[in-house]
Design an enzyme around this catalytic site. Structure first.
Site, PDB file in Angstrom:
ATOM      1  N   PRO A 299       1.601   8.083  -0.475  1.00 41.42           N
ATOM      2  CA  PRO A 299       0.911   8.263  -1.749  1.00 41.42           C
ATOM      3  C   PRO A 299       1.807   8.341  -2.983  1.00 41.42           C
ATOM      4  O   PRO A 299       1.311   8.287  -4.103  1.00 41.42           O
ATOM      5  CB  PRO A 299       0.130   9.564  -1.555  1.00 41.42           C
ATOM      6  CG  PRO A 299       0.855  10.289  -0.475  1.00 41.42           C
ATOM      7  CD  PRO A 299       1.425   9.233   0.416  1.00 41.42           C
ATOM      8  N   GLY A 300       3.105   8.415  -2.803  1.00 49.33           N
ATOM      9  CA  GLY A 300       4.011   8.441  -3.946  1.00 49.33           C
ATOM     10  C   GLY A 300       4.113   7.109  -4.660  1.00 49.33           C
ATOM     11  O   GLY A 300       4.466   7.065  -5.848  1.00 49.33           O
TER      12      GLY A 300
ATOM     13  N   GLU B  61       2.801 -13.651  14.026  1.00 52.71           N
ATOM     14  CA  GLU B  61       2.965 -12.334  14.625  1.00 52.71           C
ATOM     15  C   GLU B  61       3.551 -12.474  16.029  1.00 52.71           C
ATOM     16  O   GLU B  61       2.985 -13.148  16.884  1.00 52.71           O
ATOM     17  CB  GLU B  61       1.581 -11.670  14.689  1.00 52.71           C
ATOM     18  CG  GLU B  61       1.570 -10.243  15.098  1.00 52.71           C
ATOM     19  CD  GLU B  61       0.179  -9.637  14.932  1.00 52.71           C
ATOM     20  OE1 GLU B  61       0.131  -8.499  14.461  1.00 52.71           O
ATOM     21  OE2 GLU B  61      -0.825 -10.285  15.280  1.00 52.71           O
TER      22      GLU B  61
ATOM     23  N   GLU C 247      -3.463  -8.072  19.256  1.00 55.10           N
ATOM     24  CA  GLU C 247      -2.087  -7.676  19.550  1.00 55.10           C
ATOM     25  C   GLU C 247      -1.830  -7.367  21.024  1.00 55.10           C
ATOM     26  O   GLU C 247      -0.705  -7.516  21.484  1.00 55.10           O
ATOM     27  CB  GLU C 247      -1.684  -6.470  18.695  1.00 55.10           C
ATOM     28  CG  GLU C 247      -1.590  -6.816  17.225  1.00 55.10           C
ATOM     29  CD  GLU C 247      -0.968  -5.705  16.393  1.00 55.10           C
ATOM     30  OE1 GLU C 247      -0.476  -4.705  16.962  1.00 55.10           O
ATOM     31  OE2 GLU C 247      -0.975  -5.861  15.168  1.00 55.10           O
TER      32      GLU C 247
ATOM     33  N   ARG D 248       4.890   4.135 -13.774  1.00 56.37           N
ATOM     34  CA  ARG D 248       4.676   4.286 -12.328  1.00 56.37           C
ATOM     35  C   ARG D 248       4.602   2.906 -11.692  1.00 56.37           C
ATOM     36  O   ARG D 248       3.885   2.028 -12.176  1.00 56.37           O
ATOM     37  CB  ARG D 248       3.373   5.047 -12.032  1.00 56.37           C
ATOM     38  CG  ARG D 248       3.309   6.442 -12.635  1.00 56.37           C
ATOM     39  CD  ARG D 248       4.303   7.360 -11.953  1.00 56.37           C
ATOM     40  NE  ARG D 248       4.154   8.727 -12.418  1.00 56.37           N
ATOM     41  CZ  ARG D 248       5.155   9.460 -12.883  1.00 56.37           C
ATOM     42  NH1 ARG D 248       6.373   8.954 -12.959  1.00 56.37           N
ATOM     43  NH2 ARG D 248       4.945  10.691 -13.274  1.00 56.37           N
ATOM     44  N   GLU D 249       5.372   2.696 -10.631  1.00 56.94           N
ATOM     45  CA  GLU D 249       5.314   1.456  -9.853  1.00 56.94           C
ATOM     46  C   GLU D 249       4.328   1.716  -8.718  1.00 56.94           C
ATOM     47  O   GLU D 249       4.544   2.618  -7.901  1.00 56.94           O
ATOM     48  CB  GLU D 249       6.688   1.109  -9.294  1.00 56.94           C
ATOM     49  CG  GLU D 249       7.718   0.877 -10.375  1.00 56.94           C
ATOM     50  CD  GLU D 249       9.134   0.751  -9.832  1.00 56.94           C
ATOM     51  OE1 GLU D 249       9.342   0.947  -8.604  1.00 56.94           O
ATOM     52  OE2 GLU D 249      10.038   0.485 -10.629  1.00 56.94           O
TER      53      GLU D 249
ATOM     54  N   GLU E  13      -7.957  -5.940  15.974  1.00 60.12           N
ATOM     55  CA  GLU E  13      -6.501  -5.796  16.063  1.00 60.12           C
ATOM     56  C   GLU E  13      -6.043  -5.434  17.475  1.00 60.12           C
ATOM     57  O   GLU E  13      -5.020  -5.916  17.941  1.00 60.12           O
ATOM     58  CB  GLU E  13      -6.000  -4.755  15.051  1.00 60.12           C
ATOM     59  CG  GLU E  13      -6.048  -5.232  13.619  1.00 60.12           C
ATOM     60  CD  GLU E  13      -5.114  -6.387  13.316  1.00 60.12           C
ATOM     61  OE1 GLU E  13      -4.102  -6.590  14.033  1.00 60.12           O
ATOM     62  OE2 GLU E  13      -5.392  -7.116  12.342  1.00 60.12           O
TER      63      GLU E  13
ATOM     64  N   GLU F  57      -0.584 -16.360  14.056  1.00 61.57           N
ATOM     65  CA  GLU F  57       0.488 -17.344  14.278  1.00 61.57           C
ATOM     66  C   GLU F  57       1.851 -16.872  13.776  1.00 61.57           C
ATOM     67  O   GLU F  57       2.874 -17.361  14.240  1.00 61.57           O
ATOM     68  CB  GLU F  57       0.122 -18.692  13.681  1.00 61.57           C
ATOM     69  CG  GLU F  57       0.043 -18.746  12.177  1.00 61.57           C
ATOM     70  CD  GLU F  57      -0.285 -20.141  11.667  1.00 61.57           C
ATOM     71  OE1 GLU F  57       0.212 -20.473  10.572  1.00 61.57           O
ATOM     72  OE2 GLU F  57      -1.012 -20.892  12.347  1.00 61.57           O
TER      73      GLU F  57
ATOM     74  N   ILE G  72       2.359  -7.119 -11.769  1.00 61.08           N
ATOM     75  CA  ILE G  72       3.664  -7.772 -11.661  1.00 61.08           C
ATOM     76  C   ILE G  72       3.664  -8.839 -10.575  1.00 61.08           C
ATOM     77  O   ILE G  72       4.301  -9.878 -10.695  1.00 61.08           O
ATOM     78  CB  ILE G  72       4.765  -6.724 -11.349  1.00 61.08           C
ATOM     79  CG1 ILE G  72       4.820  -5.674 -12.445  1.00 61.08           C
ATOM     80  CG2 ILE G  72       6.123  -7.382 -11.158  1.00 61.08           C
ATOM     81  CD1 ILE G  72       5.151  -6.222 -13.816  1.00 61.08           C
TER      82      ILE G  72
END
Length: 181
Positions: free
Chosen positions: A114-115, A140, A96, A37-38, A92, A138, A14
């Site tokens: 996990p759903g 963040e 950060e 299921r999405e 990271e 840039e 989608i």
């Protein structure tokens, strides 16, 4: 096929974005009926529980658009395609917070939701920290915050720490303290 497994009959993409892809899957249920299921596909991420020598944890204060609020989180970020999780954690943490760690070890790994999503997150503990200059992306904007364990629990109680990875990290930290580690 196990008695609980859902067989995918059809997948339709989608949306394909910079971070996630959204699929609609038509599945056959264990009872023979069908359902939709999405599913959010995510490349995975890391989070870093960084502890200073004076027993404070490093957090970043960041506005989160899906929540429409600013929250406190442990440093974290998305894995690049094929990137080693430990290397991503090092990157990271520096981006950060400006910190690097002489010791970095994986303490857990888990699915975040996990759903509906396949995001897999690696949780690292960083110690023997060396401070430096943060290098945020840039788009963040984060504010560094250091809290001791009591202050972290107070932030949970106030609703400033509300994401699962950070709550897990604080409870892991508490457990470490209780065990004398």
């Amino acid at each position: 096929m196990s008695e609980l497994e859902e067989k995918t009959l059809k997948t339709k993409e989608i949306y394909h974005g910079k971070i996630i892809t959204l699929h609609l899957d038509e599945v056959e249920l264990p009872n023979g009926k069908t359902a939709t299921r999405e599913i959010v596909k995510h490349p995975g991420a890391v989070a870093i529980m960084a502890l200073t020598s004076d027993q404070r944890m490093i957090f970043v204060r960041q506005f989160r658009k899906p929540l429409e609020k600013t929250i406190l989180e442990i440093p974290a970020g998305k894995l690049e395609k094929g990137e080693d999780p430990k290397r991503c954690a090092e990157r990271e943490l520096l981006e950060e917070t400006g910190y690097t760690a002489k010791q970095l070890k994986q303490i857990s790994a888990f699915y975040t939701s996990p759903g509906f999503a396949n995001e897999f997150l690696y949780l690292f503990e960083a110690e023997d920290l060396v401070s430096g200059q943060a290098e945020p992306d840039e788009d963040e904007f984060v504010e560094l915050t250091l809290l001791n364990l009591k202050e972290a629990f107070e932030a949970i109680e106030r609703g400033e720490i509300i994401d699962a990875k950070t709550v897990l990290a604080v409870y892991y930290w508490q457990n470490q303290q209780l065990q004398g580690k």
